[in-house]
Design a protein around this motif. Sequence first.
Motif, PDB file in Angstrom:
ATOM      1  N   PHE A   9       0.796  -1.166  -0.048  1.00 22.16           N
ATOM      2  CA  PHE A   9       0.110   0.060   0.057  1.00 22.16           C
ATOM      3  C   PHE A   9       0.815   1.333   0.050  1.00 22.16           C
ATOM      4  CE2 PHE A   9      -3.521  -2.712   1.128  1.00 22.16           C
ATOM      5  CZ  PHE A   9      -4.438  -2.482   0.313  1.00 22.16           C
ATOM      6  N   TYR A  12       1.999   1.408  -3.725  1.00 16.53           N
ATOM      7  CA  TYR A  12       0.784   1.744  -4.586  1.00 16.53           C
ATOM      8  C   TYR A  12       0.284   3.021  -4.441  1.00 16.53           C
ATOM      9  CZ  TYR A  12      -3.539   0.480  -7.101  1.00 16.53           C
ATOM     10  OH  TYR A  12      -4.470   0.112  -7.932  1.00 16.53           O
ATOM     11  N   SER A  13       0.452   3.828  -2.923  1.00 13.74           N
ATOM     12  CA  SER A  13       0.227   5.164  -2.898  1.00 13.74           C
ATOM     13  C   SER A  13       1.013   6.200  -3.589  1.00 13.74           C
ATOM     14  CB  SER A  13       0.034   5.462  -1.175  1.00 13.74           C
ATOM     15  OG  SER A  13      -0.587   4.484  -0.560  1.00 13.74           O
ATOM     16  N   HIS A  16       0.081   5.917  -7.551  1.00 12.13           N
ATOM     17  CA  HIS A  16      -0.877   7.098  -7.464  1.00 12.13           C
ATOM     18  C   HIS A  16      -0.597   8.706  -7.127  1.00 12.13           C
ATOM     19  CE1 HIS A  16      -3.464   3.584  -7.072  1.00 12.13           C
ATOM     20  NE2 HIS A  16      -4.626   4.547  -7.797  1.00 12.13           N
ATOM     21  N   TYR A  17       0.308   8.938  -6.460  1.00 16.57           N
ATOM     22  CA  TYR A  17       0.703  10.197  -6.163  1.00 16.57           C
ATOM     23  C   TYR A  17       1.567  10.544  -7.492  1.00 16.57           C
ATOM     24  CZ  TYR A  17       3.216  14.334  -4.228  1.00 16.57           C
ATOM     25  OH  TYR A  17       3.520  15.424  -4.072  1.00 16.57           O
ATOM     26  N   PHE A  41      -8.263   9.114  -6.097  1.00 20.55           N
ATOM     27  CA  PHE A  41      -7.116   8.389  -5.833  1.00 20.55           C
ATOM     28  C   PHE A  41      -7.180   7.484  -4.722  1.00 20.55           C
ATOM     29  CE2 PHE A  41      -4.277  10.398  -9.516  1.00 20.55           C
ATOM     30  CZ  PHE A  41      -4.807   9.875 -10.279  1.00 20.55           C
ATOM     31  N   ALA A  42      -7.442   7.892  -3.419  1.00 22.71           N
ATOM     32  CA  ALA A  42      -7.233   7.318  -2.140  1.00 22.71           C
ATOM     33  C   ALA A  42      -8.230   6.428  -2.473  1.00 22.71           C
ATOM     34  CB  ALA A  42      -7.723   8.493  -1.133  1.00 22.71           C
ATOM     35  N   THR A  44      -9.180   4.671  -5.012  1.00 27.05           N
ATOM     36  CA  THR A  44      -8.719   3.446  -5.754  1.00 27.05           C
ATOM     37  C   THR A  44      -7.532   2.880  -5.197  1.00 27.05           C
ATOM     38  OG1 THR A  44      -7.271   5.085  -7.114  1.00 27.05           O
ATOM     39  CG2 THR A  44      -9.530   4.543  -8.025  1.00 27.05           C
ATOM     40  N   THR A  45      -6.605   3.521  -4.274  1.00 32.57           N
ATOM     41  CA  THR A  45      -5.532   2.835  -3.760  1.00 32.57           C
ATOM     42  C   THR A  45      -6.034   1.948  -2.759  1.00 32.57           C
ATOM     43  OG1 THR A  45      -4.274   5.086  -3.966  1.00 32.57           O
ATOM     44  CG2 THR A  45      -3.659   3.362  -2.037  1.00 32.57           C
ATOM     45  N   LEU A  46      -7.051   2.258  -1.983  1.00 31.84           N
ATOM     46  CA  LEU A  46      -7.609   1.306  -1.055  1.00 31.84           C
ATOM     47  C   LEU A  46      -8.648   0.194  -1.544  1.00 31.84           C
ATOM     48  CD1 LEU A  46      -8.517   3.973   1.678  1.00 31.84           C
ATOM     49  CD2 LEU A  46      -6.787   2.294   1.996  1.00 31.84           C
ATOM     50  N   SER A  70     -11.185  -2.441  -9.816  1.00 34.95           N
ATOM     51  CA  SER A  70      -9.910  -2.290  -9.225  1.00 34.95           C
ATOM     52  C   SER A  70      -8.785  -2.889  -9.750  1.00 34.95           C
ATOM     53  CB  SER A  70     -10.326  -2.945  -7.491  1.00 34.95           C
ATOM     54  OG  SER A  70      -8.994  -2.785  -7.001  1.00 34.95           O
ATOM     55  N   MET A  74      -5.673  -0.921 -11.422  1.00 35.12           N
ATOM     56  CA  MET A  74      -4.148  -1.528 -10.816  1.00 35.12           C
ATOM     57  C   MET A  74      -3.209  -1.547 -11.829  1.00 35.12           C
ATOM     58  SD  MET A  74      -2.951  -4.501  -8.271  1.00 35.12           S
ATOM     59  CE  MET A  74      -4.084  -4.003  -6.773  1.00 35.12           C
TER      60      MET A  74
END
Length: 366
Positions: A9, A12-13, A16-17, A41-42, A44-46, A70, A74
Motif C-alpha cells: 500500500f 501503491y500510494s 498514485h501520487y 485516488f485514495a 482506488t488505492t484502498l 480495481s 491497478m
Amino acid sequence: MRLFIPVFFIIYSLVHYYAYRKLCQAFEPVRVQRLFVLTLFALTTLSPAIWRFLDRNGETELSRPLAFFSLFWMGFIIYFFLIGILIDLYRKFHSPGPREAFFLTLFLTLLVSAYSHAETYFLQVERYVIETPKLPKGVEIKIMNASDLHLGPVMREDKIEMVRKVYERERPDILVATGDTVDGNMRDSEELAEMLSSINPPLGKFAVVGNHEYYAGLEQSLSFLERAGFKVLRGEIIEVKGLLNLAGVDDPDGEKLGYRVFTDEVEVLKGADTSRYTILLKHRPEVKREAIPHLDLVIAGHTHGGVLFFVGYTVLRLIYETDRGIKELAPGKFIVVSKGVGTGGPPMRLLSPPDVVIVTLRGLSQ
C-alpha cells in the motif's frame, strides 16, 4: 504477509501520487479539483482491500464488479507509472511540455493496457517429452498442468473453458493443478466446481495448495478443490496405477498465516520406491538439493513468467529455478514450470502469455 500488505500500500500510494502530480502539472487544477482527484485516488488505492473484504464476507454481488474495476485500474496505473518514468527520461533530452507528455503517457498506457488484457486470452500449450527407463518401452503417460487459475471474482468460467478445450484436444492421462486454483470466496461457486469436475482424465486429477488458497481461506479452498474432483496432495505421496509415484507439498506461505502446513519434500520423498518414476508437485519452482536423488520430475507454477516479461527474465530467475519452461536439475531429472492460466493481480500480461503444460513421459525399458 504482514510485511507485504503495508509495503504494497505504501508503493501503491506513491504510484498514485506520481499520477496525481503529472495530472496537476498538465492541467493546473484549482484547489477543489485537486481535492476531488486526491479523494478518487485514495479510494482506488484502498479498493483492493475493500473488495477483498467484501468477497471474504460473501458479498459477491458487490465484490465482483469492484474487483474487476480495481484490478483493471491497478494494471493501468502501474503502466502509467512505468511509461511515465520512461517519458520523463525522454524529456531530459527533448522538451515536450507537461501537457503533451501527459497525453503521450496516457495514450501509450491505454495502448499497452489493452494489449496486455488481450494477451491473457492467448493461451499457449507448452509440450515437453521426457524419456525414461523407469517406464516400459511403448508406454506413454501424458500429464497436463493447469496451474494458477486464480478462480475468484474476476477469473471465472472463461479460464476453465480455456483449460477444458485444451484437455479435450490433448486428452492427457493425468491432470494436475500446481496451486492458486482458488483466489476468492468459492462457497457459492458450484458452477465453477461442476465445470472442473466434468474433466475426468483416466489416471486422475491431483492438486497442491498454493499461497492464494491460504489467502482465500484454506478450508473453503480445499472444499472447492475436492468438489471439483481433485485429490489434494498435502505432504503425501501416492502410487498411480503401479506406474508412477506422485507427491505433493504445500506452499510455505501458509505457515506465516498460522496454518499447519506440509512443506518438507525431503521427508515426503525419502521413503519412495525410486525404481518408479517419481514426480513432485509443488507451487513454487524451488527444489531442495537433498530431495533431488529421490525424484525424477518437479512440476510447478507460481511465477506467471513475471507477468511482465522483463520481471521473469531478470528478478524471478534469480529467486527460482526458472520462471518458465523446462530445466535440468541433474542428469535425467527436470523441473517444468508453467506461467499459469490466470493472473493473481490485474488481468494483464506483457509478452508473458498464459499457458498450460503438457509433459509426456515415454518409456524406454525392455
